[in-house]
Design an enzyme around this catalytic site. Structure first.
Site, PDB file in Angstrom:
ATOM      1  CD  GLU A  34      -2.073   1.903   1.883  1.00  0.00           C
ATOM      2  OE1 GLU A  34      -1.770   3.100   0.928  1.00  0.00           O
ATOM      3  OE2 GLU A  34      -2.098   2.165   2.931  1.00  0.00           O
ATOM      4  CB  CYS A  91      -1.281   7.034   1.147  1.00  0.00           C
ATOM      5  SG  CYS A  91      -2.599   5.832   2.040  1.00  0.00           S
TER       6      CYS A  91
HETATM    7  C1  UN1 Z   1      -2.737   6.019   4.707  1.00  0.00           C
HETATM    8  O1  UN1 Z   1      -2.870   7.121   4.492  1.00  0.00           O
HETATM    9  O2  UN1 Z   1      -1.899   5.267   4.617  1.00  0.00           O
HETATM   10  O3  UN1 Z   1      -8.686   6.476   3.573  1.00  0.00           O
HETATM   11  C2  UN1 Z   1      -4.202   5.207   5.176  1.00  0.00           C
HETATM   12  C3  UN1 Z   1      -7.846   7.112   4.564  1.00  0.00           C
HETATM   13  C4  UN1 Z   1      -7.786   6.393   5.795  1.00  0.00           C
HETATM   14  C5  UN1 Z   1      -6.488   5.476   5.906  1.00  0.00           C
HETATM   15  C6  UN1 Z   1      -5.332   6.337   5.160  1.00  0.00           C
HETATM   16  N1  UN1 Z   1      -8.895   5.743   6.254  1.00  0.00           N
HETATM   17  O4  UN1 Z   1      -7.793   8.215   4.448  1.00  0.00           O
END
Ligand code: UN1
Length: 513
Positions: A264, A298
């Site tokens: 990820e 992310c």
């Molecule tokens: C991340 O930034 O690695 O959808 C995860 C989202 C959060 C998870 C982000 N539930 O922004």
């Protein structure tokens, strides 16, 4: 503030937590103040070796405990997260810098995934197939993988472990967690909570090994422990979150030993705003997506593609909103933007804004001055920045993921071209369209629409619920964590054929002897 008086002091009471002046430790600092929160001993490859052996030993009996019983233990871990919600949320905020409501929100993700895993513990289903041979039965079943490796990033210092750990546990695995060295106390705290439950429970009493060893924690460097871990054939799955560069390395190392990886990685997420969009919704969706978590998700919104009929209005309303966003102490009520994680992130943001300027873009608000404003502050504060890309241009800097609140606004006139531009970057995590046109929404969601793992209509790119599979395509790594059927990645599928007849017929009608 003395660390002993912090609301989470009881959560970081652990043999690995040492005096910050000790040798060979990693010091955790609050990015909002520069204050030392504590220090955690750096472990060696010998410590890693010991953890893996213990995790493997206890998994042998854990895998034989009926899955709903494993679920019962995960239920208790989820409840322990509930009891510690505020303390854990405060720790996340103080160690990572996200605002307190988001710190608590991250703990809520942990609780939610624990609940999801509890339900799942009664639903680890396989299919049955009809056999082509008489008096034969075929079905598939799912077995635990063994001990899995979890590598997490600083920006979600507790939730991403929980997504992996809660599912891995109900699926019958043990695990080793290597967290970011920037947020080691969060990892200690989560492990402490899980271990407390393992010590108090009376459901799983293995004849060999310690139940706590199911949830192993290794605080180690990438060079030593990280490399050992990804090359370790005893870990059939490595689930890693981080940059595309890091993921490419992890993915190739794990592939070399034909292991499985669940990656990820980075995103460069865009929102398309069409001529029919409800601009009040747009404003709220974009603000949370681009400015929330100081642009360090992310899933953060990094690019906006606005139809030419609305681009000026969207830009000016956003600039107004950005100018009013409260920046400051992430623990304080009303703050919406806390600090970036460290000085390097501030430098990266500065460099991105400078190159955007050099590449012909207009800086509408924030900018280098908005960073300089905080030059004397002990916290790594910046001002969220909006960059307007001149019509028809495609600056290289906007194709990179800068892990900071920089939003690039593009103008388009043809939806097909906007979708193509959105898809033209290397990453493929999250995407959204704001429109009141059903046709445009469906066009965006069709096979020639968004190429991302997440595609939303009239909500932003970030803040996904745990129930869906989370992850993305291309340089985002292809992994899917959390909800839906992501659990299958923590198990191995076995196809079983049973003959209950008194002959041994061969498939494909082959006669043999
Ligand atoms: C991340 O930034 O690695 O959808 C995860 C989202 C959060 C998870 C982000 N539930 O922004």
């Amino acid at each position: 503030m003395n660390v002993q008086t912090l609301p989470f002091a009881h959560l970081i009471d652990h043999p690995l937590v040492v005096d910050p002046s000790s040798d060979n430790c990693v010091v955790s600092t609050n990015p909002a103040t520069g204050q030392t929160l504590g220090a955690v001993k750096i472990q060696s490859t010998a410590d890693y070796e010991d953890l893996v052996k213990r995790a493997q030993l206890v998994q042998k009996e854990w895998r034989m405990l009926p899955a709903p019983k494993r679920g019962e233990i995960v239920r208790r871990i989820g409840n322990a997260f509930r009891e510690e919600e505020q303390a854990l949320g405060a720790l996340v905020t103080m160690e990572m810098g996200k605002i307190y409501p988001e710190g608590v929100g991250e703990v809520v993700e942990c609780i939610d995934i624990a609940d999801f895993a509890v339900g799942l513990s009664r639903q680890l289903y396989g299919l049955t197939m009809t056999s082509e041979r008489p008096q034969h039965r075929m079905y598939e079943q799912w077995h635990p993988l063994g001990t899995i490796g979890i590598i997490t990033a600083f920006n979600f210092p507790v939730a991403v472990w929980a997504w992996n750990a809660m599912l891995a546990a109900v699926c019958g695995n043990s695990m080793i967690w290597k967290p970011s060295l920037v947020t080691p106390l969060c990892a200690v705290a989560m492990t402490n909570v899980a271990h407390r439950v393992m010590k108090e429970q009376d459901i799983f009493k293995p004849t060999q090994g310690d139940p706590c060893d199911l949830f192993g924690l290794i605080i180690g460097t990438d060079d030593q422990v990280g490399e050992t871990m990804i090359a370790d054939r005893r870990l059939p799955l490595i689930s890693a979150t981080g940059s595309c560069r890091m993921g490419r390395h992890v993915g190739t190392q794990v592939a070399k030993r034909l292991g499985r990886s669940l990656l990820e990685l980075g995103g460069n997420n865009a929102i398309i705003i069409t001529e029919s969009a409800d601009l009040d919704l747009v404003l709220r969706g974009v603000l949370f997506g681009a400015v929330g978590t100081a642009g360090q998700r992310c899933t953060s919104t990094r690019r906006l593609f606005c139809h030419s009929s609305v681009v000026d209005e969207v830009a000016s309303r956003l600039v107004k909103a950005y100018e009013q966003v409260p920046i400051g102490d992430p623990m304080a009520d009303g703050t919406l933007v806390g600090p970036l994680i460290n000085e390097q992130s501030v430098a990266n943001m500065r460099a991105a804004i400078t190159s955007a300027g050099e590449q012909g873009c207009d800086i509408l608000c924030g900018g280098v001055e908005g960073i300089d404003r905080y030059a004397d502050d002990a916290g790594h504060y910046v001002t969220p920045t909006i960059v307007r890309v001149p019509a028809g241009s495609d600056p290289a800097i906007a194709r990179d993921e800068t892990f900071a609140p920089v939003l690039y606004i593009y103008e388009y006139s043809d939806l097909d071209e906007a979708i193509e531009a959105q898809n033209s970057v290397d990453q493929g995590l999250s995407s959204a369209i704001f429109t009141d046109s059903m046709r445009q929404a469906e066009r965006f969601l069709s096979h020639n629409g968004s190429d991302c793992g997440i595609a939303n209509v009239n909500i932003g790119t970030s803040g996904a619920e745990i129930g869906g599979a989370f992850g993305g395509e291309k340089d985002t790594g292809g992994g899917r964590e959390s909800g839906s059927d992501s659990w299958r990645q923590y198990m191995r599928r076995q196809t079983c054929t049973l003959n209950w007849g008194d002959d041994v017929p061969l498939a494909q009608g082959i006669e043999f002897g």
